[in-house]
Design an enzyme around this catalytic site. Sequence first.
Site, mmCIF file in Angstrom:
data_model
loop_
_atom_site.group_PDB
_atom_site.id
_atom_site.type_symbol
_atom_site.label_atom_id
_atom_site.label_comp_id
_atom_site.label_asym_id
_atom_site.label_seq_id
_atom_site.Cartn_x
_atom_site.Cartn_y
_atom_site.Cartn_z
ATOM 1 C CB CYS A 140 -0.958 0.116 1.074
ATOM 2 S SG CYS A 140 -2.141 -0.930 1.400
ATOM 3 C CB ILE A 141 2.057 3.708 -1.986
ATOM 4 C CG1 ILE A 141 2.733 4.718 -1.902
ATOM 5 C CG2 ILE A 141 1.088 3.594 -3.263
ATOM 6 C CD1 ILE A 141 3.928 4.701 -3.320
ATOM 7 C CG LEU A 142 -1.582 7.871 2.422
ATOM 8 C CD1 LEU A 142 -3.047 7.917 1.720
ATOM 9 C CD2 LEU A 142 -1.998 7.421 3.930
ATOM 10 C CE LYS A 186 1.895 21.170 -1.093
ATOM 11 N NZ LYS A 186 0.777 20.863 -0.120
ATOM 12 N N GLY A 187 4.536 15.878 -5.337
ATOM 13 C CA GLY A 187 5.745 15.288 -6.039
ATOM 14 C C GLY A 187 6.083 14.209 -4.937
ATOM 15 N N GLY A 202 4.483 11.641 -3.750
ATOM 16 C CA GLY A 202 3.932 10.304 -4.114
ATOM 17 C C GLY A 202 5.077 9.595 -5.177
ATOM 18 C CD GLU A 217 -1.146 -6.141 -2.352
ATOM 19 O OE1 GLU A 217 -0.064 -6.381 -1.432
ATOM 20 O OE2 GLU A 217 -2.322 -6.150 -2.067
ATOM 21 C CB SER A 269 -6.082 3.716 -5.857
ATOM 22 O OG SER A 269 -5.106 4.325 -6.252
HETATM 23 N N1 ACO Z 1 -5.724 14.049 -10.289
HETATM 24 C C1 ACO Z 1 -5.047 13.899 -11.185
HETATM 25 N N2 ACO Z 1 -3.661 13.584 -11.299
HETATM 26 C C2 ACO Z 1 -3.090 13.191 -9.936
HETATM 27 C C3 ACO Z 1 -3.730 13.435 -8.847
HETATM 28 C C4 ACO Z 1 -5.141 13.844 -9.025
HETATM 29 N N3 ACO Z 1 -6.107 13.956 -7.911
HETATM 30 N N4 ACO Z 1 -3.172 13.099 -7.642
HETATM 31 C C5 ACO Z 1 -1.813 12.729 -8.485
HETATM 32 N N5 ACO Z 1 -1.916 12.852 -9.556
HETATM 33 C C6 ACO Z 1 -0.786 12.607 -10.739
HETATM 34 C C7 ACO Z 1 0.085 13.918 -10.715
HETATM 35 O O1 ACO Z 1 -0.461 14.860 -11.461
HETATM 36 C C8 ACO Z 1 1.218 13.196 -10.946
HETATM 37 O O2 ACO Z 1 1.651 12.905 -12.308
HETATM 38 P P1 ACO Z 1 2.561 14.240 -13.344
HETATM 39 O O3 ACO Z 1 3.624 14.403 -12.556
HETATM 40 O O4 ACO Z 1 2.529 13.354 -14.494
HETATM 41 O O5 ACO Z 1 1.610 15.517 -13.367
HETATM 42 C C9 ACO Z 1 1.520 11.953 -10.311
HETATM 43 O O6 ACO Z 1 -0.141 11.782 -10.272
HETATM 44 C C10 ACO Z 1 2.056 11.872 -9.070
HETATM 45 O O7 ACO Z 1 1.842 12.903 -8.437
HETATM 46 P P2 ACO Z 1 2.692 13.233 -6.807
HETATM 47 O O8 ACO Z 1 2.365 14.618 -6.325
HETATM 48 O O9 ACO Z 1 3.931 12.727 -7.008
HETATM 49 O O10 ACO Z 1 1.909 12.179 -6.092
HETATM 50 P P3 ACO Z 1 1.073 12.315 -4.806
HETATM 51 O O11 ACO Z 1 1.799 12.881 -3.713
HETATM 52 O O12 ACO Z 1 -0.348 13.061 -5.121
HETATM 53 O O13 ACO Z 1 0.509 10.836 -4.422
HETATM 54 C C11 ACO Z 1 -0.810 8.705 -4.304
HETATM 55 C C12 ACO Z 1 0.118 9.890 -5.232
HETATM 56 C C13 ACO Z 1 0.077 8.085 -3.616
HETATM 57 C C14 ACO Z 1 -1.366 7.854 -5.377
HETATM 58 C C15 ACO Z 1 -1.847 9.684 -3.718
HETATM 59 O O14 ACO Z 1 -2.613 10.127 -4.652
HETATM 60 C C16 ACO Z 1 -2.752 8.734 -2.608
HETATM 61 O O15 ACO Z 1 -2.066 8.941 -1.589
HETATM 62 N N6 ACO Z 1 -3.741 8.551 -2.837
HETATM 63 C C17 ACO Z 1 -4.721 7.659 -1.992
HETATM 64 C C18 ACO Z 1 -4.167 6.378 -1.779
HETATM 65 C C19 ACO Z 1 -4.091 5.641 -2.921
HETATM 66 O O16 ACO Z 1 -5.064 5.592 -3.890
HETATM 67 N N7 ACO Z 1 -2.706 4.934 -3.117
HETATM 68 C C20 ACO Z 1 -2.233 4.189 -4.244
HETATM 69 C C21 ACO Z 1 -3.207 2.661 -4.063
HETATM 70 S S1 ACO Z 1 -2.348 1.621 -5.153
HETATM 71 C C22 ACO Z 1 -1.231 0.707 -3.950
HETATM 72 O O17 ACO Z 1 -1.304 1.069 -2.934
HETATM 73 C C23 ACO Z 1 -0.289 -0.197 -4.474
#
Ligand code: ACO
Length: 494
Positions: free
Chosen positions: A349-351, A359-360, A362, A383, A387
């Site tokens: 899981c990643i969050l 903000k980068g 993720g 895994e 989402s």
């Molecule tokens: N809408 C559109 N694009 C998005 C959004 C959004 N709400 N959030 C992130 N992105 C895109 C960004 O634009 C970026 O892409 P780009 O650089 O090409 O523009 C990319 O996703 C990553 O952006 P980050 O800022 O690095 O990521 P962030 O810190 O927002 O984290 C994460 C991404 C971890 C998936 C976050 O959205 C999150 O925690 N979500 C809820 C939990 C979740 O869904 N986790 C993943 C489940 S899958 C698994 O666990 C294996």
Amino acid sequence: MKKMSEDSNSAILDSISSVTEGCRLPVLMNNGDDWRKSGCSTLAEIISIKDSDSKKQFYVHYIDYNKRLDEWVEEDRLDTRKIQYPRRDLASAATTGLNTPKKTLTGATNSRPSSPGLTPDPITGPSVLAALQQKQQKNRKRKLDHSESKSPPAQEEEVRRPSIGSSIGSSIGGLGDIEIPPLLTQQQSLPRQTGSLATHSDDHAITRIKNMKMIELGKYRIKPWYFSPYPQEITNLDCIYICEFCLKYRKSRKCLERHLQKCPFKHPPGNEIYRKGSVSFFELDGRKNKLYAQNLCLLAKLFLDHKTLYYDTDPFLFYVMTEYDARGYHIVGYFSKEKESSEDYNVACILTLPPYQRKGYGKLLIEFSYELSKFEGKTGSPEKPLSDLGLLSYRSYWKQTILEILIALKPQEGQEKPQLTINEICEQTSIKKEDVISTLTNLELINYYRGQYILTLNKDLVDSHKKIMEKRKIRIDSKYLHWTPKDWAKRGKW
Ligand code: ACO
Ligand code: ZN
């Protein structure tokens, strides 16, 4: 969004009593304009109905929208003129909200429910909980016994890992007042031991409804996205207060303040294995730091919908990313990772916590997970299922990482064009082969020319990649990673 014709409001309200769980009808979304003026609404399914203050409230799921947009609405937001009743043969499913088709982004299913943490499933007493935990352990053992990579168990050897900061080890579990994970009262059954994580969490209507209004964590107030099995008595509160360092939760700010006076922690437990600038990563063991790991999973479940959370955190390591300031190391996000994965998963899981999203961070978490895989000399993949936001983030990370390599590639002596095999991309990035291939395919870079595959990069793609990379300021720098992987298969026990 669909256009609606103008009709009298009274006719709509008259038929409100005919709205039942499982039926579908147009509903005005929270962020939409008043549909009476704009005529815009979205098809939604009624998941649940309750009476509060003599007013009916309806919990709706917007069809084709992510569940984090689900909400309680009052009757004036429902357009009963276009109501669709559940089919008779679906009637039983309708009451559990199973009418809604579920999209799986990758189409992949899991061989087991593996995400660590707490199950929202039905437990009716401590003995059942113990049985469940035992069952999970047995299952896990069975799975590993089948794994080809299994080596004969050896004596547990302590691998000493360098630590930059202090190590709290397992001391967090000894803080006293341990919160017992909540017991759901709804009629429920034991969790499935295998099968898709996505389907599993849909089994109970109760887990489809957000149960927490607000959390306060450090300086942030955050609105939860999904159900998480916090104790029922605190779910009625307007806000719960979480210690940002040990993740214990309290029912009021006063209680949290009392807790903070005693709480000795200013950072997550475990070893600080990476620090560059203000960003640190702490590695902790789900067995040694069980209470913290369970509280982390409870918190994470508020923002993770498609994962089933389990009580048993023993088989997982947790990598918590923090930002440092004079008040301490503030949790930004984390990922969990199985100690042994027969499917080559390097992330369970990643969050990123909502105040830090987009903000980068993720991508930083993802980059760190692949850096660990590089140290292990393995390729890995997250895994499944992913989402919606997970898929977006991974796709973007894979694309940028692979383009970085391709663009930097120079032809070797005597060669006209640079050459690289897919396996070499995997070796350099630790990205699993199928993810490399899907990325190259999605980018439409692979062409077949005169009997061989060639990759063609056009100037626009290269230019836009360079611009994006200039903006990607925070990166993992492997020089700052102080970590030696453990061979868990040889250790005999987790
Ligand atoms: N809408 C559109 N694009 C998005 C959004 C959004 N709400 N959030 C992130 N992105 C895109 C960004 O634009 C970026 O892409 P780009 O650089 O090409 O523009 C990319 O996703 C990553 O952006 P980050 O800022 O690095 O990521 P962030 O810190 O927002 O984290 C994460 C991404 C971890 C998936 C976050 O959205 C999150 O925690 N979500 C809820 C939990 C979740 O869904 N986790 C993943 C489940 S899958 C698994 O666990 C294996
Ligand atoms: Zn604390």
